[in-house]
Each structure stands twice: as structure tokens, then as C-alpha cells.
Design a protein around this motif. Structure first.
Motif, PDB file in Angstrom:
ATOM      1  N   SER A  37      52.229  -8.906 -41.054  1.00 29.21           N
ATOM      2  CA  SER A  37      51.226  -8.827 -42.120  1.00 29.21           C
ATOM      3  C   SER A  37      51.699  -9.519 -43.397  1.00 29.21           C
ATOM      4  O   SER A  37      50.888 -10.006 -44.187  1.00 29.21           O
ATOM      5  N   THR A  38      53.025  -9.584 -43.615  1.00 30.48           N
ATOM      6  CA  THR A  38      53.560 -10.279 -44.788  1.00 30.48           C
ATOM      7  C   THR A  38      54.471 -11.444 -44.401  1.00 30.48           C
ATOM      8  O   THR A  38      55.047 -12.080 -45.270  1.00 30.48           O
ATOM      9  N   PHE A  39      54.594 -11.695 -43.098  1.00 30.40           N
ATOM     10  CA  PHE A  39      55.441 -12.780 -42.573  1.00 30.40           C
ATOM     11  C   PHE A  39      56.901 -12.622 -43.024  1.00 30.40           C
ATOM     12  O   PHE A  39      57.613 -13.598 -43.201  1.00 30.40           O
ATOM     13  N   THR A  40      57.319 -11.360 -43.192  1.00 32.42           N
ATOM     14  CA  THR A  40      58.662 -11.063 -43.700  1.00 32.42           C
ATOM     15  C   THR A  40      59.582 -10.614 -42.576  1.00 32.42           C
ATOM     16  O   THR A  40      59.173  -9.847 -41.696  1.00 32.42           O
ATOM     17  N   VAL A  41      60.830 -11.077 -42.641  1.00 31.54           N
ATOM     18  CA  VAL A  41      61.847 -10.661 -41.677  1.00 31.54           C
ATOM     19  C   VAL A  41      62.884  -9.785 -42.391  1.00 31.54           C
ATOM     20  O   VAL A  41      63.468 -10.212 -43.388  1.00 31.54           O
ATOM     21  N   ASP A 230      58.889 -16.429 -42.056  1.00 32.91           N
ATOM     22  CA  ASP A 230      58.457 -17.576 -41.261  1.00 32.91           C
ATOM     23  C   ASP A 230      56.941 -17.587 -41.224  1.00 32.91           C
ATOM     24  O   ASP A 230      56.307 -16.543 -41.014  1.00 32.91           O
ATOM     25  N   TYR A 231      56.374 -18.755 -41.475  1.00 34.26           N
ATOM     26  CA  TYR A 231      54.924 -18.908 -41.499  1.00 34.26           C
ATOM     27  C   TYR A 231      54.416 -19.755 -40.329  1.00 34.26           C
ATOM     28  O   TYR A 231      53.273 -20.166 -40.313  1.00 34.26           O
ATOM     29  N   LYS A 232      55.290 -20.029 -39.360  1.00 30.52           N
ATOM     30  CA  LYS A 232      54.955 -20.725 -38.131  1.00 30.52           C
ATOM     31  C   LYS A 232      54.293 -22.075 -38.410  1.00 30.52           C
ATOM     32  O   LYS A 232      53.083 -22.186 -38.544  1.00 30.52           O
ATOM     33  N   ALA A 233      55.126 -23.100 -38.482  1.00 30.36           N
ATOM     34  CA  ALA A 233      54.646 -24.451 -38.766  1.00 30.36           C
ATOM     35  C   ALA A 233      53.604 -24.880 -37.743  1.00 30.36           C
ATOM     36  O   ALA A 233      53.634 -24.437 -36.585  1.00 30.36           O
ATOM     37  N   PRO A 234      52.653 -25.739 -38.139  1.00 32.94           N
ATOM     38  CA  PRO A 234      51.629 -26.221 -37.210  1.00 32.94           C
ATOM     39  C   PRO A 234      52.260 -26.807 -35.955  1.00 32.94           C
ATOM     40  O   PRO A 234      53.217 -27.582 -36.018  1.00 32.94           O
ATOM     41  N   GLY A 235      51.725 -26.393 -34.808  1.00 32.06           N
ATOM     42  CA  GLY A 235      52.226 -26.902 -33.543  1.00 32.06           C
ATOM     43  C   GLY A 235      53.318 -26.056 -32.921  1.00 32.06           C
ATOM     44  O   GLY A 235      53.637 -26.231 -31.746  1.00 32.06           O
ATOM     45  N   ARG A 236      53.897 -25.138 -33.713  1.00 31.68           N
ATOM     46  CA  ARG A 236      54.929 -24.253 -33.158  1.00 31.68           C
ATOM     47  C   ARG A 236      54.285 -22.970 -32.672  1.00 31.68           C
ATOM     48  O   ARG A 236      53.509 -22.339 -33.386  1.00 31.68           O
ATOM     49  N   GLY A 237      54.641 -22.536 -31.482  1.00 33.00           N
ATOM     50  CA  GLY A 237      53.940 -21.429 -30.853  1.00 33.00           C
ATOM     51  C   GLY A 237      54.403 -20.045 -31.228  1.00 33.00           C
ATOM     52  O   GLY A 237      53.702 -19.070 -30.969  1.00 33.00           O
TER      53      GLY A 237
END
Length: 312
Positions: A37-41, A230-237
Motif C-alpha cells: 500500500s505504501t511500496f515500503t520495505v 520499490d515502485y516496480k519499473a515498467p516492464g518488470r514483473g
């Protein structure tokens, strides 16, 4: 890449990493927990020899629409620590987060440990103390925390050696923590395919971030790099939060080897100009600048957060 002898803090951190690379007993065991929900690790860093651990960048759930808090995210950390019978020595913050509320006080209350952040927290408290009109009751000296790390300060986690590094740019008070063969970099860096953190918050500085990142890249190439987001770069699954110094130097989209400070600053400032403010910046900063402590209840027993209008 060898650490510069003119930077004693970096040289000390590199020595810690090199020793851990050569000796498995000096390496931490790392368990990471992702809050989508916050893309926090959040990271639990364990000394296997003593079952001592540190918790880095915990999350208190917060629903902006209802104003409700919850403990789902941090409870996963608490359950893991208790199931493994670990002893919390440190509750570490890499910086005053603008995208989630810290659960550090709850961890401290339930499991103990010293709550710590960088010594330059006083700068952030001064800036945002004015934004939120916090008044004279709000101490701007970092005294809400148990310990304030200075640049190059050596500390320990059980039998593991560790060093704190001041890495300003995203905020003036950002810290990276080198523990064994790993470095926890907060928001200075993202995965190589996503780049670097924004610098447009009050007190941010793109040139300072560039210098902080190049400093981190002076650590040994094999250093494991653990991220706060991590916001998951475009194209990364899938979401990913671990990389290496070598990968950052070679492949980071914004700041790989060969990118000049001038070019980085131009790129970073152009990108930042088009970014919206983080969804939770107003509740997050006013809580996190107080070490994650929520406001005291008012006469009706209810806690209130401030929302400054037209000021950000």
C-alpha cells in the motif's frame, strides 16, 4: 572501487564490508517485509551468532480517508521476531519518511530496542516544525529519539560491526546503515531500473544527493544494497528491493558511472517538477518528525493531525 582515504567514514564502512565478505560469521541474516500500500520495505537484520536484531523502517498502517490507524504491517514483523525468539537491539529509521507513518514507538514498546535516526533530524524538525506550526512544546533537537547517529559512527548489532553514514539529498537527515556486508540506503537509491529518490521536499538538494550516492558507490562492489521502496519499473514483473553496489554503478538509470553531477541535477530537477506530492506526506511527516509518536489526545479523547492549507 576502493574507498577514498580522505573519507575516513567511508573507509571504515568499507573495512566492515570487506571483513564480512571474507568471513561468513560477520554477515547479517536479513528478512524483508513489503507493504504494497505504501511500496515500503521494512528489514529485520539479525546477528545469527547472538539472535540479536535491528528493525529498519517499519510501517504503521494509515487510511487517509477515515483517519484510522492499524498494525497489520508491523504485526508481521513482531510475529516474526517473537517466533524466532530474537532480541531487538535497534529500531532504526533511515530518515523522516513522507510516504508512511513509522511504527517505531509500537516496536519499542512491545519489543524494546533503541530508537535511532541521524543527528541532522534537528534540521528537518526545524523546517517542518514551522510548516505545522508545532509551537514551543515541540523539541527541535532530536530528543524524541534514543540515539542520534553522526557520520561515520561505528556501532554494533550483537557481534556484527556496523557504521552509520550521512547521505543527505532526499532530506537533510538521511542515513545509510552499513551492517556487515549489507548497506540499508533508505530513499537515496531505488533499483537500478528505477533510479533515485526525489529531492524537491523542503531541505532536499539534488547535488547533495548525487554526492551522497557517489559516496555510497565507493563501497566494495559486492556490497549488498537494501532499499526502502520499490515502485516496480515498467516492464518488470515483480517487486524487488535488493541489489549490489556493482549493479548500481553499472546500471542505475539516473546515476551510473559516467553521469556527471550537472547532468544528474538537471535530470532530477526536471523529473521532480512533474511529480505530485506523496499521498501521505502531511500525516507522515508530522508524526515521523516526532519519532513516530502520535499526537496526544485532546479533551474529548481523540487525537488530531493538522492539514496545513496551501503551504506545500
Amino acid at each position: 572501487m576502493q574507498a577514498s582515504t580522505t573519507d575516513p567514514a567511508l573507509a571504515l564502512a568499507s573495512t566492515v564490508v570487506d571483513a564480512a565478505i571474507q568471513d561468513v560469521s560477520r554477515r547479517p541474516e536479513i528478512h524483508s517485509f513489503f507493504d504494497e500500500s505504501t511500496f515500503t520495505v521494512s528489514h529485520i537484520v539479525v546477528d545469527p551468532g547472538t539472535s540479536t536484531c535491528a528493525v529498519i523502517d517499519s510501517v504503521l498502517d494509515y487510511d487517509a480517508a477515515s483517519g484510522r490507524t492499524a498494525t497489520r504491517s508491523v504485526q508481521r514483523l513482531i510475529d516474526f521476531i517473537q517466533e524466532r525468539a530474537l532480541r531487538v537491539e535497534w529500531v532504526l529509521e533511515t530518515h523522516v519518511h513522507a510516504d508512511h507513518l513509522s511504527a517505531a514507538p509500537l516496536l519499542n514498546q512491545r519489543l524494546g530496542g533503541r530508537l535511532a535516526i541521524g543527528a541532522h533530524i534537528d534540521i528537518v524538525q526545524d523546517v517542518f516544525g514551522k510548516v505545522f506550526n508545532a509551537g514551543t512544546d515541540f523539541a527541535r533537537d532530536g530528543s524524541q529519539f534514543d540515539h542520534l547517529f553522526t557520520d561515520g559512527e561505528a556501532f554494533s548489532l550483537g557481534h556484527l560491526h556496523a557504521v552509520a553514514l550521512h547521505v543527505p539529498g532526499h532530506t537533510p537527515a538521511c542515513m545509510a546503515y552499513v551492517i556487515g556486508n549489507a548497506v540499508f540506503v533508505g530513499d537515496t537509491l531505488f533499483m537500478p531500473d528505477y533510479g533515485t529518490a526525489r529531492c524537491d521536499f523542503p531541505g532536499g538538494d539534488a547535488a547533495a544527493l548525487y554526492r551522497s550516492i557517489r559516496r555510497l558507490m565507493g563501497l566494495p562492489d559486492a556490497t549488498r544494497v537494501f532499499l526502502c521502496h520499490d515502485y516496480k519499473a515498467p516492464g518488470r514483473g515483480r517487486y524487488v528491493w535488493e541489489t549490489t553496489i556493482a549493479a548500481q554503478r553499472q546500471d542505475n538509470l539516473h546515476v551510473h558511472d559516467g553521469v556527471s553531477e550537472q547532468d544528474f541535477v538537471a535530470l532530477r530537477e526536471q523529473r521532480d517538477a512533474g511529480l505530485a506530492m506523496p499521498r501521505l506526506i502531511l500525516p507522515s511527516v508530522q508524526v515521523n518528525m516526532r519519532a513516530g509518536k502520535l499526537p496526544e489526545p485532546e479533551s474529548n479523547g481523540v487525537r488530531y493531525l493538522k492539514i496545513p492549507l496551501d503551504s506545500m
